[in-house]
Design a protein around this motif. Sequence first.
Motif, PDB file in Angstrom:
ATOM      1  N   UNK A  26      34.807  44.472  34.445  1.00 14.83           N
ATOM      2  CA  UNK A  26      36.209  44.593  34.891  1.00 14.83           C
ATOM      3  C   UNK A  26      36.639  43.487  35.843  1.00 14.83           C
ATOM      4  N   UNK A  27      35.901  42.369  35.851  1.00 16.13           N
ATOM      5  CA  UNK A  27      36.314  41.242  36.687  1.00 16.13           C
ATOM      6  C   UNK A  27      37.369  40.415  35.948  1.00 16.13           C
ATOM      7  N   UNK A  37      29.966  22.169  31.160  1.00 16.29           N
ATOM      8  CA  UNK A  37      29.505  20.815  31.473  1.00 16.29           C
ATOM      9  C   UNK A  37      28.428  20.460  30.451  1.00 16.29           C
ATOM     10  N   UNK A  38      28.886  19.947  29.308  1.00 12.30           N
ATOM     11  CA  UNK A  38      28.008  19.708  28.157  1.00 12.30           C
ATOM     12  C   UNK A  38      26.816  18.810  28.495  1.00 12.30           C
ATOM     13  N   UNK A  39      27.081  17.738  29.235  1.00 14.53           N
ATOM     14  CA  UNK A  39      26.039  16.781  29.599  1.00 14.53           C
ATOM     15  C   UNK A  39      24.930  17.459  30.417  1.00 14.53           C
ATOM     16  N   UNK A  40      25.327  18.377  31.307  1.00 14.89           N
ATOM     17  CA  UNK A  40      24.371  19.068  32.177  1.00 14.89           C
ATOM     18  C   UNK A  40      23.863  20.381  31.585  1.00 14.89           C
ATOM     19  N   UNK A  41      24.445  20.779  30.442  1.00 16.03           N
ATOM     20  CA  UNK A  41      24.101  22.037  29.775  1.00 16.03           C
ATOM     21  C   UNK A  41      24.339  23.247  30.683  1.00 16.03           C
ATOM     22  N   UNK A  42      25.455  23.194  31.421  1.00 18.20           N
ATOM     23  CA  UNK A  42      25.801  24.274  32.343  1.00 18.20           C
ATOM     24  C   UNK A  42      27.176  24.831  31.978  1.00 18.20           C
ATOM     25  N   UNK A  43      27.276  26.151  31.927  1.00 14.68           N
ATOM     26  CA  UNK A  43      28.541  26.849  31.704  1.00 14.68           C
ATOM     27  C   UNK A  43      28.870  27.627  32.967  1.00 14.68           C
ATOM     28  N   UNK A  44      30.070  27.415  33.504  1.00 14.65           N
ATOM     29  CA  UNK A  44      30.495  28.063  34.747  1.00 14.65           C
ATOM     30  C   UNK A  44      31.749  28.893  34.512  1.00 14.65           C
ATOM     31  N   UNK A  45      31.791  30.056  35.135  1.00 17.56           N
ATOM     32  CA  UNK A  45      32.993  30.874  35.108  1.00 17.56           C
ATOM     33  C   UNK A  45      33.200  31.459  36.500  1.00 17.56           C
ATOM     34  N   UNK A  46      34.420  31.267  37.016  1.00 17.39           N
ATOM     35  CA  UNK A  46      34.782  31.825  38.314  1.00 17.39           C
ATOM     36  C   UNK A  46      35.433  33.177  38.080  1.00 17.39           C
ATOM     37  N   UNK A  47      34.954  34.185  38.794  1.00 13.03           N
ATOM     38  CA  UNK A  47      35.414  35.559  38.587  1.00 13.03           C
ATOM     39  C   UNK A  47      35.912  36.180  39.882  1.00 13.03           C
ATOM     40  N   UNK A  48      36.948  36.985  39.760  1.00 13.66           N
ATOM     41  CA  UNK A  48      37.351  37.849  40.864  1.00 13.66           C
ATOM     42  C   UNK A  48      36.856  39.232  40.455  1.00 13.66           C
ATOM     43  N   UNK A  49      35.853  39.737  41.186  1.00 14.75           N
ATOM     44  CA  UNK A  49      35.214  40.981  40.764  1.00 14.75           C
ATOM     45  C   UNK A  49      35.188  42.012  41.886  1.00 14.75           C
ATOM     46  N   UNK A  50      34.959  43.250  41.480  1.00 11.18           N
ATOM     47  CA  UNK A  50      34.777  44.329  42.442  1.00 11.18           C
ATOM     48  C   UNK A  50      33.311  44.360  42.850  1.00 11.18           C
ATOM     49  N   UNK A  51      33.026  44.742  44.082  1.00 16.00           N
ATOM     50  CA  UNK A  51      31.638  44.802  44.560  1.00 16.00           C
ATOM     51  C   UNK A  51      31.009  46.119  44.122  1.00 16.00           C
ATOM     52  N   UNK A  52      30.660  46.210  42.823  1.00 13.17           N
ATOM     53  CA  UNK A  52      30.056  47.417  42.263  1.00 13.17           C
ATOM     54  C   UNK A  52      28.732  47.754  42.937  1.00 13.17           C
ATOM     55  N   UNK A  53      27.982  46.722  43.366  1.00 13.28           N
ATOM     56  CA  UNK A  53      26.651  46.962  43.929  1.00 13.28           C
ATOM     57  C   UNK A  53      26.709  47.708  45.265  1.00 13.28           C
ATOM     58  N   UNK A  54      27.879  47.771  45.884  1.00 11.87           N
ATOM     59  CA  UNK A  54      28.026  48.512  47.140  1.00 11.87           C
ATOM     60  C   UNK A  54      28.683  49.870  46.904  1.00 11.87           C
ATOM     61  N   UNK A  88      40.171  39.793  31.267  1.00  9.21           N
ATOM     62  CA  UNK A  88      39.338  40.793  31.937  1.00  9.21           C
ATOM     63  C   UNK A  88      37.990  40.831  31.230  1.00  9.21           C
ATOM     64  N   UNK A  89      36.934  40.541  31.978  1.00 12.39           N
ATOM     65  CA  UNK A  89      35.574  40.549  31.425  1.00 12.39           C
ATOM     66  C   UNK A  89      35.076  41.990  31.345  1.00 12.39           C
ATOM     67  N   UNK A 105      30.061  36.702  26.273  1.00 12.59           N
ATOM     68  CA  UNK A 105      30.928  37.251  27.310  1.00 12.59           C
ATOM     69  C   UNK A 105      32.079  37.938  26.579  1.00 12.59           C
ATOM     70  N   UNK A 106      32.153  39.259  26.720  1.00 17.75           N
ATOM     71  CA  UNK A 106      33.154  40.049  26.009  1.00 17.75           C
ATOM     72  C   UNK A 106      34.339  40.330  26.926  1.00 17.75           C
ATOM     73  N   UNK A 107      35.531  39.941  26.465  1.00 17.00           N
ATOM     74  CA  UNK A 107      36.748  40.142  27.239  1.00 17.00           C
ATOM     75  C   UNK A 107      37.641  41.165  26.538  1.00 17.00           C
ATOM     76  N   UNK A 108      38.586  41.695  27.297  1.00 15.30           N
ATOM     77  CA  UNK A 108      39.572  42.627  26.766  1.00 15.30           C
ATOM     78  C   UNK A 108      40.399  41.922  25.689  1.00 15.30           C
TER      79      UNK A 108
END
Length: 129
Positions: A26-27, A37-54, A88-89, A105-108
């Motif tokens: 639900x982030x 970043x194809x050259x570095x083989x890195x995929x980045x995603x910035x998320x606004x998420x709820x702190x489920x772990x707390x 929404x993830x 990564x499954x989105x709505x």
Amino acid sequence: MVKEYLAKIIAKDAQGLQLISACCSKSIAKVGQIKYLKKNKIFLISLERFKHEKNNNTEKVNSICKFEFVDSVKSKNIYQNNNDEIFELLGIDLFKQDKHFKITLLFKDNAFITLSTEIIEVTLEDQNK
């Protein structure tokens, strides 16, 4: 005085990835905050998420989810021209195909991104407040 610690979860197997998926459920992500970043083989995603772990589903935190050793990225129903479009993830799935893993990564609204990799190396890290 209570110290606030920023979460950092590193996944190197299916169970670790399940934990990250649960934390990210639900982030919210904007198209402009998804980078491969194809050259570095890195995929980045910035998320606004709820702190489920707390067990606190009201506190939001900005996090970066980094996938390493990514050979290729495919997406469906995500239009890269619109940087402000919000998704929404729902969760992250893992499939094994021959010697490669497919991390999805499954989105709505039937949107998804599939990463192809030989190694599971995923980091979820909260950013400073």
